[in-house]
Write a protein that holds these residues in place. Structure first.
Motif, PDB file in Angstrom:
ATOM      1  N   THR A 206       0.818  -1.206   0.000  1.00  0.00           N
ATOM      2  CA  THR A 206       0.000   0.000   0.000  1.00  0.00           C
ATOM      3  C   THR A 206       0.855   1.261   0.000  1.00  0.00           C
ATOM      4  O   THR A 206       0.528   2.246  -0.677  1.00  0.00           O
ATOM      5  N   ARG A 289      -1.280   8.994  -1.278  1.00  0.00           N
ATOM      6  CA  ARG A 289      -1.478   7.579  -0.921  1.00  0.00           C
ATOM      7  C   ARG A 289      -1.437   7.370   0.583  1.00  0.00           C
ATOM      8  O   ARG A 289      -2.143   6.514   1.128  1.00  0.00           O
ATOM      9  N   PHE A 293      -4.463   6.038   3.046  1.00  0.00           N
ATOM     10  CA  PHE A 293      -4.242   4.941   3.988  1.00  0.00           C
ATOM     11  C   PHE A 293      -4.707   5.322   5.401  1.00  0.00           C
ATOM     12  O   PHE A 293      -5.410   4.554   6.068  1.00  0.00           O
ATOM     13  N   GLN A 296      -8.639   5.660   5.821  1.00  0.00           N
ATOM     14  CA  GLN A 296      -9.532   4.586   5.381  1.00  0.00           C
ATOM     15  C   GLN A 296     -10.555   4.186   6.446  1.00  0.00           C
ATOM     16  O   GLN A 296     -11.648   3.697   6.110  1.00  0.00           O
TER      17      GLN A 296
END
Length: 392
Positions: A206, A289, A293, A296
């Protein structure tokens, strides 16, 4: 036929080259022996091939940059320190520059510039260099050291061991210097990886490839603020490498993504952006990104977060827990932690207390430092001091 010298140095890294320069400078007939084709093989790869040759900080900065027995080097630094390194290279025609965190590089951005300078100085001072020559045994008989290579034998009054540790054996660091120490009944402390990338249970795919500037990793009393890189196996970059000196695997460390922002400041930021989703708000603070993360678990606007959710989000930003599962192997780490036990060594001369004339310098000693110029500083300075001691 045995070839006699005043001083012989085994190992042509930064410590060995500087020891040869110092020895020649003080009038000793000197030989530097290296088993690789060229001197400075490991040095050639440091700093991404640019050679982070030292750090321009003060003595306190040096001590902070050498967590592994740095205090032992007080006597060494009183004789030759990082500022002497800078002066040495500038006086010998190498233009230097200072980058972030005090890191000093040659302006050419080429490690070869540093290696060539050291080689030229050895030649200019009359020192001899032998490459592609592997010493296989060392003995001391009647006050002289006797060294054997494949087809040659040498003798000397003074022997300096600068063979490095056991990290990156492809560069020639196989631990032979520790074998020499053991032969002379010196103790070797436990060897382990330092300045090593960290293996984690993190969701690697991820975040793989995300690079962060000046975040803080915290483990117990150790706080490391520097750059960090997420990788396919865990964490790398200076922050992770520095923390590796204090962990082995099994620990939980905390990551502060925003060390310059207090919790109060972040709460004020949340209030100012309360109509935005958590994800969109965090994208103003963090790479996209990483924001995705961390957001979320909060798929809603900031204003809809409960106090508990707000607290949880703050914890993730300021003290994100990461389980360390281990470190890269010693062979894949930048530095060896452990080495010749310092109780055995005179800190003023780096001479063995048990074996007159036997000196050690560089990473073969139980000293380990951070990347950022500190390891090379320790190597160059201990090399100079070991080479400067006069034979009685």
């Amino acid at each position: 036929m045995t070839k006699p010298f005043d001083t012989i140095i085994i190992g042509g890294g930064p410590a060995g080259m500087m020891a040869a320069i110092s020895s020649c400078f003080y009038g000793q007939k000197t030989l530097l022996i290296e088993k690789n084709k060229k001197l400075g093989k490991k040095l050639a790869g440091t700093g991404g091939g640019r050679c982070n040759v030292t750090n321009n900080g003060d003595l306190d900065d040096l001590m902070a940059g050498i967590p592994g027995n740095g205090r032992f080097l007080y006597s060494v630094f009183s004789q030759f320190d990082n500022h002497d390194i800078i002066a040495f290279f500038e006086e010998n025609g190498v233009a230097l520059k200072v980058e972030d965190h005090g890191r000093v590089f040659p302006k050419t951005d080429k490690s070869r510039t540093i290696i060539d300078c050291l080689e030229r100085k050895i030649n200019a001072l009359g020192g001899q260099m032998l490459t592609q020559t592997e010493v296989v045994s060392v003995k001391k008989i009647d006050g002289l050291f006797h060294l054997k290579a494949a087809n040659q034998e040498f003798s000397c009054q003074k022997l300096i061991v600068t063979t490095g540790g056991k990290s990156y054996p492809s560069t020639g660091s196989t631990g032979f210097g520790h074998e020499i120490a053991r032969h002379f009944k010196l103790n070797i402390t436990e060897l382990e990886a330092a300045e090593s990338p960290l293996l984690t249970d993190f969701p690697h795919k991820t975040l793989q490839g995300i690079s962060l500037d000046d975040v803080t990793l915290r483990y117990g009393k150790h706080l490391i603020t520097h750059d960090l890189l997420f990788t396919h196996f865990g964490l790398s970059g200076p922050a992770a490498l520095r923390l590796s000196s204090f962990v082995k695997g099994g620990e939980i460390v905390e990551l502060d993504f925003l060390p310059t922002q207090s919790q109060d400041a972040l709460n004020a930021f949340f209030e100012a952006h309360r109509d935005k989703t958590v994800k969109n708000a965090l994208k103003q603070l963090l790479p996209e990104r990483l924001a995705d993360f961390l957001a979320q678990d909060f798929p809603k606007p900031l204003k809809q977060l409960t106090p508990r959710e707000t607290s949880s989000l703050l914890t993730n930003l300021k003290a994100f827990p990461i389980q360390i599962t281990g470190k890269m192997s010693l062979a894949k780490s930048f530095v060896t932690k452990g080495g010749v036990e310092l109780k055995e060594i005179d800190p003023k001369t780096l001479e063995s207390k048990k074996v007159p004339g036997l000196h050690f310098a560089g990473e073969v000693l139980d000293i380990n430092a951070h990347t950022g110029g500190f390891n090379i500083t320790a190597a160059l300075c201990t090399g100079w001091v070991a080479g400067s001691v006069h034979i009685q």
